[in-house]
Scaffold this active site. Structure first.
Site, mmCIF file in Angstrom:
data_model
loop_
_atom_site.group_PDB
_atom_site.id
_atom_site.type_symbol
_atom_site.label_atom_id
_atom_site.label_comp_id
_atom_site.label_asym_id
_atom_site.label_seq_id
_atom_site.Cartn_x
_atom_site.Cartn_y
_atom_site.Cartn_z
ATOM 1 N N ARG A 176 15.244 -2.143 -4.932
ATOM 2 C CA ARG A 176 13.866 -2.318 -5.369
ATOM 3 C C ARG A 176 13.799 -2.545 -6.874
ATOM 4 O O ARG A 176 14.536 -1.915 -7.650
ATOM 5 C CB ARG A 176 13.027 -1.093 -5.006
ATOM 6 C CG ARG A 176 13.004 -0.760 -3.534
ATOM 7 C CD ARG A 176 12.486 -1.912 -2.679
ATOM 8 N NE ARG A 176 11.127 -2.274 -3.048
ATOM 9 C CZ ARG A 176 10.049 -1.672 -2.548
ATOM 10 N NH1 ARG A 176 10.172 -0.688 -1.671
ATOM 11 N NH2 ARG A 176 8.843 -2.061 -2.909
ATOM 12 N N PRO B 107 0.822 -1.210 0.000
ATOM 13 C CA PRO B 107 0.000 0.000 0.000
ATOM 14 C C PRO B 107 0.859 1.265 0.000
ATOM 15 O O PRO B 107 1.787 1.403 0.799
ATOM 16 C CB PRO B 107 -0.794 -0.124 1.301
ATOM 17 C CG PRO B 107 -0.840 -1.592 1.575
ATOM 18 C CD PRO B 107 0.482 -2.109 1.109
ATOM 19 N N GLU B 108 0.555 2.167 -0.928
ATOM 20 C CA GLU B 108 1.241 3.443 -1.019
ATOM 21 C C GLU B 108 0.211 4.551 -0.815
ATOM 22 O O GLU B 108 -0.943 4.281 -0.458
ATOM 23 C CB GLU B 108 1.960 3.558 -2.366
ATOM 24 C CG GLU B 108 2.970 2.436 -2.585
ATOM 25 C CD GLU B 108 3.747 2.578 -3.896
ATOM 26 O OE1 GLU B 108 3.904 3.709 -4.397
ATOM 27 O OE2 GLU B 108 4.184 1.541 -4.436
ATOM 28 N N LYS C 202 1.944 7.327 4.183
ATOM 29 C CA LYS C 202 1.341 5.999 4.217
ATOM 30 C C LYS C 202 0.643 5.702 5.550
ATOM 31 O O LYS C 202 0.224 4.576 5.787
ATOM 32 C CB LYS C 202 2.419 4.934 3.956
ATOM 33 C CG LYS C 202 3.126 5.081 2.612
ATOM 34 C CD LYS C 202 4.192 4.012 2.444
ATOM 35 C CE LYS C 202 5.002 4.204 1.175
ATOM 36 N NZ LYS C 202 6.020 3.144 1.006
#
Length: 266
Positions: free
Chosen positions: A255, A2-3, A58
């Site tokens: 990433r 979730p961002e 967030k």
């Protein structure tokens, strides 16, 4: 993971509890609680009223209000969703999901915190100082920051651009998928150094970030339609939705990063 857009969607879910009184708190897995036990958590929130939730990066924050003459002072609920968390509004009697860790029961329904991996969790702050301490290391919210502050914070240290965008101390709310989408829209190589960015680059990057977040927040996630880079992340033959060039993938700052070498030249 979730961002910012996802948490904006969870905020809309939580709004269904605004102004409602918590009848009961059911803790099905105390591992999602941080710094407080299940019994104390339940006692602190039972019969409290939920105020309108707000988001910073967030994090989702829900202040509570006390019933008349109740004490002690009502606490603030702070939720982080880690890799797999979410909020769900459910009817009474809906089957409990195996990953529903916490349930707030209201007369109108149930607000459920659902999380498979339990990497972060839920805090309860008794005072505003505790809220401030929990959020102290976060930078400004990515949806709210102005152009000048964005440029200053992004270029104050020499580093690669994508990790800088994702650093929550620099800018709160941008994760891996958002960063790739923003850089692709701005036509900037994710490997560029922050110190190599000119004023025009920074202005374009800020403008595209705001535009992307505005669209994504509207639907509560980064859209995966054909015109979005995100919509092509998992295709076997990944092609740029703008120029049809083959997309490249590599690890930057640990990433997985997707970009178009034609639209985002080094």
């Amino acid at each position: 993971m979730p961002e910012l857009p996802d948490v904006a969607g969870f905020r809309r879910v939580a709004e269904q509890a605004t102004g409602r009184q918590v009848r009961e708190v059911r803790v099905h897995d105390a591992q999602v609680l941080r710094g407080i036990g299940a019994d104390a958590f339940q006692r602190a929130l039972r019969r409290r009223y939920f105020a309108e939730p707000r988001r910073h990066g967030k994090w989702l924050l829900i202040a509570t209000a006390a019933a008349v003459n109740a004490s002690p002072a009502p606490p603030t609920l702070l939720l982080h969703f880690g890799m797999t968390g979410s909020l769900q509004w459910c009817a009474h009697g809906d089957e409990l999901h195996q990953h529903d860790r916490l349930v707030f029961d209201f007369a109108a329904g149930e607000l459920r915190y659902r999380d498979m991996r339990k990497l972060t969790g839920i805090h309860l702050a008794r005072e505003q100082d505790e809220v401030d301490d929990l959020l102290a290391e976060l930078g400004p919210d990515a949806q709210e920051i102005g152009t000048d502050e964005f440029a200053e914070r992004l270029t104050r240290t020499r580093r690669r651009l994508k990790p800088a965008l994702m650093d929550q101390a620099v800018l709160a709310g941008i994760g891996n998928i958002c960063a790739d989408e923003i850089l692709w829209r701005a036509r900037i190589d994710p490997n560029r150094s922050t110190t190599d960015l000119g004023a025009a680059d920074l202005d374009r990057l800020h403008r595209e970030m705001r535009a992307m977040l505005r669209e994504a927040v509207r639907v509560g996630r980064v859209p995966d339609g054909a015109s979005w880079l995100t919509g092509h992340r998992d295709e076997p033959d990944r092609r740029c939705p703008r120029c049809s060039s083959a997309l490249r993938r590599m690890r930057i700052g640990g990433r997985s990063t997707l970009w178009c070498p034609t639209c985002q030249p080094a």
